[in-house]
Motif scaffolding. Structure first.
Motif, PDB file in Angstrom:
ATOM      1  N   ASP A  26     -29.726  13.988   9.742  1.00  0.00           N
ATOM      2  CA  ASP A  26     -28.451  13.829   9.035  1.00  0.00           C
ATOM      3  C   ASP A  26     -28.155  14.927   8.041  1.00  0.00           C
ATOM      4  O   ASP A  26     -27.040  15.028   7.549  1.00  0.00           O
ATOM      5  CB  ASP A  26     -28.442  12.477   8.298  1.00  0.00           C
ATOM      6  N   ARG A  27     -29.165  15.735   7.707  1.00  0.00           N
ATOM      7  CA  ARG A  27     -28.949  16.750   6.659  1.00  0.00           C
ATOM      8  C   ARG A  27     -28.621  18.098   7.296  1.00  0.00           C
ATOM      9  O   ARG A  27     -29.425  18.649   8.056  1.00  0.00           O
ATOM     10  CB  ARG A  27     -30.225  16.853   5.814  1.00  0.00           C
ATOM     11  N   PRO A  28     -27.447  18.638   6.979  1.00  0.00           N
ATOM     12  CA  PRO A  28     -27.113  19.955   7.552  1.00  0.00           C
ATOM     13  C   PRO A  28     -28.029  21.046   6.998  1.00  0.00           C
ATOM     14  O   PRO A  28     -28.603  20.888   5.917  1.00  0.00           O
ATOM     15  CB  PRO A  28     -25.671  20.199   7.115  1.00  0.00           C
ATOM     16  N   VAL A  29     -28.148  22.126   7.733  1.00  0.00           N
ATOM     17  CA  VAL A  29     -28.972  23.270   7.297  1.00  0.00           C
ATOM     18  C   VAL A  29     -28.030  24.421   6.962  1.00  0.00           C
ATOM     19  O   VAL A  29     -27.146  24.765   7.763  1.00  0.00           O
ATOM     20  CB  VAL A  29     -29.950  23.689   8.420  1.00  0.00           C
ATOM     21  N   GLU A  30     -28.219  25.005   5.777  1.00  0.00           N
ATOM     22  CA  GLU A  30     -27.356  26.091   5.338  1.00  0.00           C
ATOM     23  C   GLU A  30     -27.604  27.328   6.205  1.00  0.00           C
ATOM     24  O   GLU A  30     -28.757  27.708   6.429  1.00  0.00           O
ATOM     25  CB  GLU A  30     -27.642  26.467   3.879  1.00  0.00           C
ATOM     26  N   PRO A  31     -26.531  27.995   6.681  1.00  0.00           N
ATOM     27  CA  PRO A  31     -26.716  29.212   7.491  1.00  0.00           C
ATOM     28  C   PRO A  31     -27.577  30.258   6.785  1.00  0.00           C
ATOM     29  O   PRO A  31     -28.390  30.934   7.421  1.00  0.00           O
ATOM     30  CB  PRO A  31     -25.284  29.729   7.698  1.00  0.00           C
ATOM     31  N   GLN A  32     -27.441  30.381   5.446  1.00  0.00           N
ATOM     32  CA  GLN A  32     -28.160  31.445   4.741  1.00  0.00           C
ATOM     33  C   GLN A  32     -29.678  31.268   4.848  1.00  0.00           C
ATOM     34  O   GLN A  32     -30.414  32.250   4.995  1.00  0.00           O
ATOM     35  CB  GLN A  32     -27.731  31.499   3.266  1.00  0.00           C
ATOM     36  N   VAL A  33     -30.143  30.026   4.808  1.00  0.00           N
ATOM     37  CA  VAL A  33     -31.597  29.819   4.865  1.00  0.00           C
ATOM     38  C   VAL A  33     -32.114  30.218   6.255  1.00  0.00           C
ATOM     39  O   VAL A  33     -33.224  30.765   6.393  1.00  0.00           O
ATOM     40  CB  VAL A  33     -31.970  28.361   4.468  1.00  0.00           C
ATOM     41  N   LEU A  34     -31.298  30.010   7.266  1.00  0.00           N
ATOM     42  CA  LEU A  34     -31.704  30.417   8.622  1.00  0.00           C
ATOM     43  C   LEU A  34     -31.760  31.941   8.717  1.00  0.00           C
ATOM     44  O   LEU A  34     -32.698  32.510   9.300  1.00  0.00           O
ATOM     45  CB  LEU A  34     -30.724  29.848   9.660  1.00  0.00           C
ATOM     46  N   LEU A  35     -30.771  32.599   8.124  1.00  0.00           N
ATOM     47  CA  LEU A  35     -30.774  34.073   8.141  1.00  0.00           C
ATOM     48  C   LEU A  35     -31.954  34.627   7.347  1.00  0.00           C
ATOM     49  O   LEU A  35     -32.568  35.624   7.744  1.00  0.00           O
ATOM     50  CB  LEU A  35     -29.451  34.609   7.583  1.00  0.00           C
ATOM     51  N   ASP A  36     -32.298  33.967   6.227  1.00  0.00           N
ATOM     52  CA  ASP A  36     -33.467  34.404   5.448  1.00  0.00           C
ATOM     53  C   ASP A  36     -34.733  34.335   6.321  1.00  0.00           C
ATOM     54  O   ASP A  36     -35.573  35.245   6.289  1.00  0.00           O
ATOM     55  CB  ASP A  36     -33.666  33.511   4.211  1.00  0.00           C
ATOM     56  N   CYS A  37     -34.851  33.271   7.091  1.00  0.00           N
ATOM     57  CA  CYS A  37     -36.047  33.099   7.939  1.00  0.00           C
ATOM     58  C   CYS A  37     -36.047  34.106   9.089  1.00  0.00           C
ATOM     59  O   CYS A  37     -37.098  34.637   9.467  1.00  0.00           O
ATOM     60  CB  CYS A  37     -36.112  31.670   8.477  1.00  0.00           C
ATOM     61  N   ALA A 148     -42.083  26.903   5.139  1.00  0.00           N
ATOM     62  CA  ALA A 148     -42.232  27.214   3.711  1.00  0.00           C
ATOM     63  C   ALA A 148     -40.985  26.823   2.920  1.00  0.00           C
ATOM     64  O   ALA A 148     -41.052  26.640   1.707  1.00  0.00           O
ATOM     65  CB  ALA A 148     -42.525  28.704   3.534  1.00  0.00           C
ATOM     66  N   ARG A 149     -39.848  26.679   3.609  1.00  0.00           N
ATOM     67  CA  ARG A 149     -38.587  26.315   2.943  1.00  0.00           C
ATOM     68  C   ARG A 149     -38.216  24.854   3.150  1.00  0.00           C
ATOM     69  O   ARG A 149     -37.073  24.455   2.920  1.00  0.00           O
ATOM     70  CB  ARG A 149     -37.459  27.222   3.461  1.00  0.00           C
ATOM     71  N   GLY A 150     -39.153  24.055   3.663  1.00  0.00           N
ATOM     72  CA  GLY A 150     -38.896  22.624   3.831  1.00  0.00           C
ATOM     73  C   GLY A 150     -38.266  22.251   5.157  1.00  0.00           C
ATOM     74  O   GLY A 150     -37.788  21.132   5.329  1.00  0.00           O
ATOM     75  N   LEU A 151     -38.266  23.211   6.095  1.00  0.00           N
ATOM     76  CA  LEU A 151     -37.662  22.949   7.404  1.00  0.00           C
ATOM     77  C   LEU A 151     -38.739  22.834   8.474  1.00  0.00           C
ATOM     78  O   LEU A 151     -39.655  23.668   8.540  1.00  0.00           O
ATOM     79  CB  LEU A 151     -36.707  24.090   7.770  1.00  0.00           C
ATOM     80  N   GLY A 152     -38.616  21.822   9.323  1.00  0.00           N
ATOM     81  CA  GLY A 152     -39.558  21.658  10.423  1.00  0.00           C
ATOM     82  C   GLY A 152     -38.967  22.216  11.701  1.00  0.00           C
ATOM     83  O   GLY A 152     -37.743  22.339  11.853  1.00  0.00           O
ATOM     84  N   SER A 153     -39.851  22.556  12.633  1.00  0.00           N
ATOM     85  CA  SER A 153     -39.414  23.022  13.948  1.00  0.00           C
ATOM     86  C   SER A 153     -40.516  22.677  14.940  1.00  0.00           C
ATOM     87  O   SER A 153     -41.617  22.295  14.545  1.00  0.00           O
ATOM     88  CB  SER A 153     -39.159  24.530  13.937  1.00  0.00           C
ATOM     89  N   ALA A 154     -40.190  22.804  16.202  1.00  0.00           N
ATOM     90  CA  ALA A 154     -41.203  22.582  17.246  1.00  0.00           C
ATOM     91  C   ALA A 154     -40.943  23.601  18.342  1.00  0.00           C
ATOM     92  O   ALA A 154     -39.785  23.841  18.707  1.00  0.00           O
ATOM     93  CB  ALA A 154     -41.101  21.171  17.816  1.00  0.00           C
ATOM     94  N   TRP A 155     -42.003  24.192  18.817  1.00  0.00           N
ATOM     95  CA  TRP A 155     -41.871  25.135  19.931  1.00  0.00           C
ATOM     96  C   TRP A 155     -41.602  24.316  21.179  1.00  0.00           C
ATOM     97  O   TRP A 155     -42.388  23.432  21.523  1.00  0.00           O
ATOM     98  CB  TRP A 155     -43.190  25.883  20.084  1.00  0.00           C
ATOM     99  N   THR A 156     -40.521  24.530  21.872  1.00  0.00           N
ATOM    100  CA  THR A 156     -40.313  23.842  23.150  1.00  0.00           C
ATOM    101  C   THR A 156     -39.886  24.837  24.225  1.00  0.00           C
ATOM    102  O   THR A 156     -39.315  25.895  23.913  1.00  0.00           O
ATOM    103  CB  THR A 156     -39.247  22.713  23.077  1.00  0.00           C
ATOM    104  N   THR A 157     -40.181  24.467  25.454  1.00  0.00           N
ATOM    105  CA  THR A 157     -39.896  25.375  26.571  1.00  0.00           C
ATOM    106  C   THR A 157     -39.193  24.682  27.749  1.00  0.00           C
ATOM    107  O   THR A 157     -38.845  25.342  28.718  1.00  0.00           O
ATOM    108  CB  THR A 157     -41.216  25.991  27.098  1.00  0.00           C
ATOM    109  N   MET A 158     -39.008  23.354  27.642  1.00  0.00           N
ATOM    110  CA  MET A 158     -38.517  22.625  28.821  1.00  0.00           C
ATOM    111  C   MET A 158     -37.148  23.108  29.294  1.00  0.00           C
ATOM    112  O   MET A 158     -36.881  23.152  30.497  1.00  0.00           O
ATOM    113  CB  MET A 158     -38.448  21.114  28.531  1.00  0.00           C
TER     114      MET A 158
END
Ligand SMILES: Cc1cc2nc3c(=O)[nH]c(=O)nc-3n(C[C@H](O)[C@H](O)[C@H](O)COP(=O)(O)O)c2cc1C
Length: 214
Positions: A26-37, A148-158
């Motif tokens: 439910d929580r949007p992710v700010e574009p800037q934090v994605l660009l920082d990563c 490190a910025r509080g965001l989770g992810s998972a490597w997926t390939t399907m």
């Protein structure tokens, strides 16, 4: 001496896990934090310093739904069956989580598809290693920076089993290879622990194959 905070670095490296059940849908992710990563990921090594990478960031709900549909078509009931047939609890947990992600993928606020310019079909092993070796370190850096910025992810390939359809959906050129799909969201809860792994001696060969260190 080192200029690295070893405790912080080791903590990050040992607790960056595949996050699936604890993604905040439910929580949007700010574009800037994605660009920082992504800026951090661009520091990763590439063969010949080619830097042929691109990161397709997908937030559009219809496109995420389209990717989730392709992903689900590829998984079918594979995760469900694997969970039922798993002999170990840890394996059953992983497949349960994979099935959960499969079910909610369209609701994860951000999908990132790392890509590399070029195609590698029919190439010799050295070229294949050089190709994927020029994008996979950047993907892992991206995941570490997100964590490190509080965001989770998972490597997926399907979804790669439907790569051409995903390319058509996102306008990705035919000479560009998609290598993964990272669902990305803020994670809920702060408890991350290192996973169980065997002692390093059991996977290390000293001077010749089968020779253990020490
Ligand atoms: C090459 C690769 C492909 C993967 N594909 C998927 C996938 O399609 N779906 C999924 O839910 N997880 C996928 N994973 C995540 C693994 O299941 C996960 O990394 C593994 O269970 C270990 O968990 P950990 O990352 O928390 O240590 C993939 C991981 C890698 C490295």
């Amino acid at each position: 001496m080192t200029d690295v905070d070893l405790a912080a670095a080791d903590h990050l490296l040992t607790t960056t896990r595949a996050v699936r059940r604890r993604l905040d849908l439910d929580r949007p992710v700010e574009p800037q934090v994605l660009l920082d990563c992504i800026r951090i990921a661009q520091q990763a090594p590439t063969g010949g310093n080619a830097q042929g990478w691109s990161f397709v960031v997908v937030t559009d709900p219809d496109k995420r739904a389209g990717l989730a549909r392709l992903y689900r078509e590829a998984t079918g009931d594979r995760f469900h069956l694997a969970q039922q047939n798993a002999r170990e609890q840890q394996t059953a947990r992983v497949y349960g989580a994979a099935q959960y992600l499969n079910d909610v993928l369209d609701r994860v606020p951000v999908h990132i598809i790392p890509c590399l310019k070029g195609r590698v079909e029919g190439q010799p092993p050295g070229s294949v290693a050089g190709f994927y070796g020029s994008i996979l370190p950047a993907v892992w850096s991206l995941q570490l920076a997100l964590r490190a910025r509080g965001l989770g992810s998972a490597w997926t390939t399907m979804h790669l089993y439907r790569e051409a359809e995903a390319a058509a959906l996102l306008g990705i050129p035919a000479d560009v290879t998609q290598v993964a799909l990272l669902p990305v969201a803020y994670y809920t809860g702060e408890t991350f622990s290192p996973a169980d792994r065997p002692p390093p001696e059991t996977v290390t060969h000293w001077d010749s194959w089968g020779n253990q260190p020490g």
